[in-house]
Scaffold this motif. Structure first.
Motif, mmCIF file in Angstrom:
data_model
loop_
_atom_site.group_PDB
_atom_site.id
_atom_site.type_symbol
_atom_site.label_atom_id
_atom_site.label_comp_id
_atom_site.label_asym_id
_atom_site.label_seq_id
_atom_site.Cartn_x
_atom_site.Cartn_y
_atom_site.Cartn_z
ATOM 1 N N UNK A 134 46.931 29.083 37.765
ATOM 2 C CA UNK A 134 46.885 30.360 37.043
ATOM 3 C C UNK A 134 45.729 31.222 37.526
ATOM 4 N N UNK A 135 46.005 32.470 37.790
ATOM 5 C CA UNK A 135 44.985 33.395 38.260
ATOM 6 C C UNK A 135 44.229 33.974 37.065
ATOM 7 N N UNK A 136 42.910 33.896 37.132
ATOM 8 C CA UNK A 136 42.059 34.398 36.052
ATOM 9 C C UNK A 136 42.217 35.914 35.946
ATOM 10 N N UNK A 137 42.534 36.372 34.745
ATOM 11 C CA UNK A 137 42.909 37.776 34.577
ATOM 12 C C UNK A 137 42.192 38.399 33.394
ATOM 13 N N UNK A 188 53.347 35.976 30.993
ATOM 14 C CA UNK A 188 52.908 35.391 32.261
ATOM 15 C C UNK A 188 51.868 34.297 32.042
ATOM 16 N N UNK A 189 51.075 34.423 30.973
ATOM 17 C CA UNK A 189 50.154 33.341 30.603
ATOM 18 C C UNK A 189 50.948 32.097 30.237
ATOM 19 N N UNK A 196 45.793 33.239 33.606
ATOM 20 C CA UNK A 196 45.061 32.737 32.449
ATOM 21 C C UNK A 196 44.076 33.812 32.016
ATOM 22 N N UNK A 197 44.011 34.130 30.724
ATOM 23 C CA UNK A 197 43.169 35.246 30.286
ATOM 24 C C UNK A 197 41.689 34.902 30.305
ATOM 25 N N UNK A 227 42.214 38.868 38.855
ATOM 26 C CA UNK A 227 43.027 40.055 38.629
ATOM 27 C C UNK A 227 42.501 40.842 37.444
ATOM 28 N N UNK A 228 42.733 42.145 37.494
ATOM 29 C CA UNK A 228 42.488 43.033 36.368
ATOM 30 C C UNK A 228 43.833 43.601 35.949
#
Length: 382
Positions: free
Chosen positions: A223-226, A252-253, A259-260, A309-310
């Motif tokens: 999961x990409x940290x977002x 998407x989470x 991942x938030x 990601x933002x």
């Protein structure tokens, strides 16, 4: 809306390269769809049956001669202000695309850019003809959304790929500034695709960048940290739009793509700098604009030390009518990244209670288009 050809551009190219179809057949089918569907959308200002036939015949000859082209025979809508001589058009045609017509862009006589003009009237949003399709790549987004073509060219100087993608419910990618030569002196206006599939956008990007075709994008391995921001610290985003975009991010989470991460995101308002960089009256001085650019890059560099990601809504409000946006700035959440140069994508997020399409806007580090496309691939899975 008409679903048109549900196949992706890459599936079409695979079929032409394998001899299961021909560029001629794909072009004829696209022209038939345009003739049938465009009277209700007005996405095209011109249709090019002769050009399409000649280009398709050339592609078919190349395939018979043993060439394999990454976008062999793919029908392409071409943004009218670019035509066939822009850098991206030349590269896409060399890769096997077949241009079938010119797509609408804003006409003269108004300062707002979120519409498309044709000799038959304004371009209509395929979801509801009362709404604008966004702009300035208005016809390209509408043509892809309506299923007339699988790919269309766009250019994004403030959000002109991402805004119409959001309002027409398709995918719109702005690559890292400088990956492809800009279309303006300020270096803000970056070519990019309007598409329905992540794989197609990835193939388009590799052609633009001159890199070998890679495998189709896959969901992230981890999961990409977002980070999420509804306003970036300055935009007046409607709550109903923010809720739809955030709900899509939360899906998407749950899918394991992102991942938030709680990160405070407050960027310098880019409005004055954008006008200053474009040399428009009333904007900031050039020196002030460059200070804002430096501030934005520093602020984003700090954000990206903590996340991959933002995420924001693509636009702060839903599609407006054909009378225009009033005082609202449709690009309020997109144009900072034309100034900073970061790559960004708009993905379909869902609909407001009134049925208006909303986009989820994702921004990545420079050169990390692969992260954006991997999340786009995950979004297609659910």
């Amino acid at each position: 809306m008409d679903g048109g050809d549900e196949g992706s551009a890459c599936a079409m190219a695979d079929a032409v390269n394998a001899g299961r179809s021909s560029a001629r057949a794909l072009a004829a089918a696209a022209l038939e769809r345009i003739a049938r569907l465009d009277p209700g959308v007005r996405a095209f200002t011109e249709v090019w049956p002769r050009e399409a036939a000649e280009r398709a015949a050339d592609v078919d000859r190349r395939i018979r001669a043993g060439e394999r082209l990454p976008l062999a025979g793919v029908p392409l809508g071409v943004k009218a202000t670019e035509g066939l001589t822009s850098v991206q058009s030349v590269r896409l045609l060399a890769a096997g695309c077949v241009p079938v017509g010119a797509t609408s862009t804003p006409g003269p006589g108004t300062q707002w850019q979120t519409w498309g003009a044709t000799g038959r009237g304004p371009t209509l949003n395929p979801y509801d003809p009362r709404w604008s399709p966004g702009g300035s790549s208005a016809g390209s987004a509408a043509a892809v959304a309506a299923g007339m073509v699988p790919l269309a060219t766009g250019s994004d100087g403030a959000g002109s790929v991402r805004v119409p993608a959001a309002w027409c419910g398709v995918l719109g990618l702005k690559p890292t500034n400088g990956l492809v030569p800009a279309r303006d002196r300020a270096g803000l206006n970056t070519p990019g695709p309007l598409a329905r599939h992540a794989r197609d956008a990835a193939a388009y990007l590799s052609v633009l960048a001159g890199t070998p075709p890679g495998p189709a994008p896959r969901p992230p391995e981890r999961p990409l940290r977002t980070a999420w921001s509804a306003t970036l610290g300055f935009a007046g985003t409607d709550s109903e739009v923010a809720e739809v975009a955030l709900a899509r991010l939360e899906e998407l989470v749950r899918a394991g793509a992102v991942t938030p991460h709680e990160v405070s995101v407050r960027l310098t308002d880019p409005a004055g700098a954008w006008h200053g960089l474009r040399g428009r009256a009333g904007g900031a001085t050039a020196a002030g604009a460059e200070r804002t650019r430096a501030a934005l890059r520093a602020e984003l560099a700090e954000v990206f030390t903590r996340v991959d990601l933002l995420a924001t809504p693509t636009t702060p409000h839903p599609p407006h009518g054909h009378e225009g946006p009033g005082e609202r700035m449709s690009v309020a959440l997109t144009w900072a990244f034309n100034i900073s140069g970061h790559p960004a994508i708009s993905l379909p997020a869902g609909f407001t209670p009134a049925g208006a399409p909303v986009g989820l806007h994702l921004v990545a580090r420079p050169g990390r288009e692969a992260d954006l496309l991997s999340v786009a691939a995950a979004a297609e899975g659910g």
